[in-house]
Design a protein around this motif. Structure first.
Motif, short mmCIF file in Angstrom:
data_model
loop_
_atom_site.label_atom_id
_atom_site.label_comp_id
_atom_site.label_asym_id
_atom_site.label_seq_id
_atom_site.Cartn_x
_atom_site.Cartn_y
_atom_site.Cartn_z
N ARG A 1 -15.00 3.51 45.02
CA ARG A 1 -15.26 3.92 46.44
C ARG A 1 -14.45 3.94 47.70
O ARG A 1 -14.09 3.96 48.65
CB ARG A 1 -16.85 3.59 47.62
CG ARG A 1 -18.17 4.36 46.94
CD ARG A 1 -19.18 4.74 47.67
NE ARG A 1 -19.06 5.12 48.55
CZ ARG A 1 -19.87 5.85 49.36
NH1 ARG A 1 -21.13 6.64 48.10
NH2 ARG A 1 -19.86 7.24 49.82
N VAL A 2 -13.81 2.57 47.87
CA VAL A 2 -12.28 1.61 48.06
C VAL A 2 -11.76 2.63 47.98
O VAL A 2 -10.64 3.59 48.52
CB VAL A 2 -12.24 0.51 48.23
CG1 VAL A 2 -11.19 -0.33 48.43
CG2 VAL A 2 -13.59 -0.96 49.23
N ALA A 3 -11.00 2.75 46.52
CA ALA A 3 -10.25 3.82 46.15
C ALA A 3 -10.06 5.47 46.48
O ALA A 3 -9.59 5.57 47.51
CB ALA A 3 -9.88 4.35 44.95
N LEU B 1 -10.03 4.62 54.86
CA LEU B 1 -10.17 3.74 54.80
C LEU B 1 -11.28 3.00 55.73
O LEU B 1 -10.27 2.17 56.84
CB LEU B 1 -8.22 3.98 55.27
CG LEU B 1 -7.37 4.09 54.70
CD1 LEU B 1 -6.01 3.77 55.25
CD2 LEU B 1 -7.22 2.69 53.74
N ARG B 2 -11.85 3.28 56.01
CA ARG B 2 -13.58 2.35 56.73
C ARG B 2 -13.45 1.23 56.39
O ARG B 2 -14.02 0.50 56.86
CB ARG B 2 -14.38 3.61 56.25
CG ARG B 2 -14.71 3.60 55.88
CD ARG B 2 -15.72 4.90 55.78
NE ARG B 2 -16.99 5.36 54.49
CZ ARG B 2 -18.18 4.99 54.54
NH1 ARG B 2 -19.06 4.07 55.47
NH2 ARG B 2 -18.54 4.78 53.18
N TYR C 1 -8.54 11.73 39.88
CA TYR C 1 -8.13 10.26 37.82
C TYR C 1 -8.24 8.31 38.58
O TYR C 1 -7.83 7.16 37.43
CB TYR C 1 -6.98 10.63 37.57
CG TYR C 1 -6.96 11.90 37.44
CD1 TYR C 1 -7.02 12.29 36.10
CD2 TYR C 1 -6.20 12.97 38.22
CE1 TYR C 1 -7.84 13.50 35.51
CE2 TYR C 1 -7.33 14.72 38.19
CZ TYR C 1 -7.01 14.26 36.12
OH TYR C 1 -7.39 16.18 36.07
N ALA C 2 -7.81 8.15 39.43
CA ALA C 2 -7.44 7.07 39.96
C ALA C 2 -8.84 6.43 41.34
O ALA C 2 -8.85 4.92 40.35
CB ALA C 2 -6.54 7.41 42.24
N VAL C 3 -9.02 7.07 41.15
CA VAL C 3 -10.55 6.09 41.92
C VAL C 3 -11.64 5.77 40.25
O VAL C 3 -11.47 4.91 40.11
CB VAL C 3 -11.74 7.54 42.61
CG1 VAL C 3 -13.28 7.34 42.15
CG2 VAL C 3 -10.82 7.68 43.31
N ILE C 4 -11.10 6.87 38.90
CA ILE C 4 -11.78 6.32 38.09
C ILE C 4 -11.46 5.36 37.29
O ILE C 4 -11.50 4.60 36.49
CB ILE C 4 -11.76 7.62 36.77
CG1 ILE C 4 -12.98 9.03 37.21
CG2 ILE C 4 -12.29 7.16 35.51
CD1 ILE C 4 -13.74 8.50 37.26
#
Length: 410
Positions: free
Chosen positions: A238-240, A392-393, A248-251
């Motif tokens: 979730r941060v990503a 970016l919360r 793909y970057a989240v994974i």
């Protein structure tokens, strides 16, 4: 103070600024340019803005300036855990996994729309790139190494990966998950078109043929493990997504955290313990060794459930129908009974995965692989939610405890 009018939620200027990640002066500029509409607050003090307009603008523009404070709240429609049960979109997760396969449960998690019989397939270009990259790794590389580099390779073949619309993200997920599985080296029979993901994964975990009962256990395990609220890897995902990283970057972010010994590797420890119990013919000496060495007993206890993990219950019931699993299942029950003399802990899903991996002659890392493949679907679900939030919360402030500034130049 926030106002709830007849036509929806109203925000003060400061609240709108926090949601947008801008200064109040910027909100005034948005109003003057017609990008937001405002009206006087009740009592005539200040003005309020429509929350729906503010959220829509946040999604269109992204965060422009540092926010005054991070938002620690995660609004989610995915998983609820209460009273020793857990639910996907309000539906009992164990019942859902008992009726539908992994791909169908993943689709339900992403969309809330049932699609019975759906199958995920890997694009040939993506699969070939992932396999070439995985093949280049050292021979001693583990499954998590392979999954991580496969995700990077698959991303490189997708020029549309930066499209964060729900349709595009879900489309990427439907192709990425089978690509990850297909990139793992096969030890069983070759894949066939139309195979369920569980059958493809089985061939990469063991050389034993996949009978229907064993395959049902693996498919159910994948469906049960899709999500479990905000575990550490899910928080990283979730941060990503909050930084608007592509799926793909989240994974990749989730996989990086999952490899930690306090998260995804727990099932491997349970596998090794259970294999030793089977070999030594009883749990007592194995449990005693763990306690003597000051080690916790793998596969027991859970920080959320006060009773037996519902995921373990469901898998044990299926494993009980497989004759080959009887020795490992008896060993697991012996571990629970023996440990209960010392502390009242119940079996968790790691112990159930260990019964599956030991009985099917899988490597110790098999449970971690199952966990990782399953959880990719959950990370995508959380990414879809996070993409709808203010960018970016999640920006906490550090508490500096170093030398008092200024210090002399070293």
């Amino acid at each position: 103070m926030r106002d709830q009018g007849a036509d929806g939620e109203r925000l003060t200027t400061r609240e709108a600024a926090e949601r947008l990640g801008v200064k109040p002066e910027t909100v005034y500029a948005y109003v003057s340019r017609g990008r937001l509409s405002s009206r006087p607050a009740h009592g005539g003090r200040g003005s309020t803005l429509d929350a729906g307009e503010v959220d829509a603008l946040a999604r269109r523009t992204g965060r422009r300036e540092p926010s005054a404070a991070a938002d620690p709240t995660f609004r989610t429609r995915i998983t609820l855990i209460e009273d020793n049960r857990y639910y996907f979109r309000g539906v009992d997760a164990v019942e859902l996994a008992g009726r539908y396969g992994f791909e169908e449960v993943a689709e339900w998690l992403w969309t809330g729309v049932p699609r019975p019989g759906i199958r995920f397939s890997a694009p040939q270009e993506s699969l070939e790139a992932a396999r070439r990259t995985v093949a280049a790794l050292p021979a001693h590389s583990g499954p998590m190494d392979r999954l991580r580099v496969a995700a990077v390779a698959a991303a490189a073949t997708d020029p549309l990966r930066f499209d964060l619309s729900p349709e595009a993200v879900i489309g990427s997920a439907r192709s990425l998950i089978p690509t990850l599985v297909g990139a793992l080296p096969a030890v069983g029979q070759p894949d066939r078109a139309g195979d369920r993901l569980a059958r493809q994964l089985w061939r990469r975990l063991t050389a034993l043929p996949a009978d229907d009962a064993s395959l049902a256990v693996l498919d159910t395990a994948l469906a049960l493990l899709v999500d479990h609220d905000l575990a550490a890897s899910t928080l990283a995902a979730r941060v990503a997504a909050s930084a608007r990283a592509h799926p793909y970057a989240v994974i990749s972010a989730g996989l990086g955290v999952l490899e930690g010994p306090l998260h995804g590797a727990a099932s491997g420890l349970a596998h090794r313990m259970l294999a030793e119990v089977v070999q030594r013919g009883g749990a007592a000496p194995v449990v005693a060794d763990h306690l003597r060495n000051g080690q916790r007993i793998p596969g027991l206890g859970h920080r959320i459930y006060t009773a037996e993990d519902p995921r373990a219950q469901a898998l044990f019931a299926l494993l009980d129908k497989i004759p080959r699993a009887a020795p490992a299942l008896a060993a697991a029950r012996d571990v629970v009974t023996t440990a209960a003399r010392h502390t009242p802990l119940h079996a968790n899903v790691d112990l159930a995965l260990a019964v599956l991996s030991v009985s099917a002659r899988m490597p110790a890392e098999a449970g971690e692989t199952v966990f990782a493949v399953a959880r990719t679907a959950g990370w995508i679900a959380h990414a879809l939610e996070e993409y709808e939030e203010r960018p970016l919360r999640m920006r906490p402030s550090g508490q500096y405890v170093g030398p008092r500034a200024p210090q002399p130049l070293p």
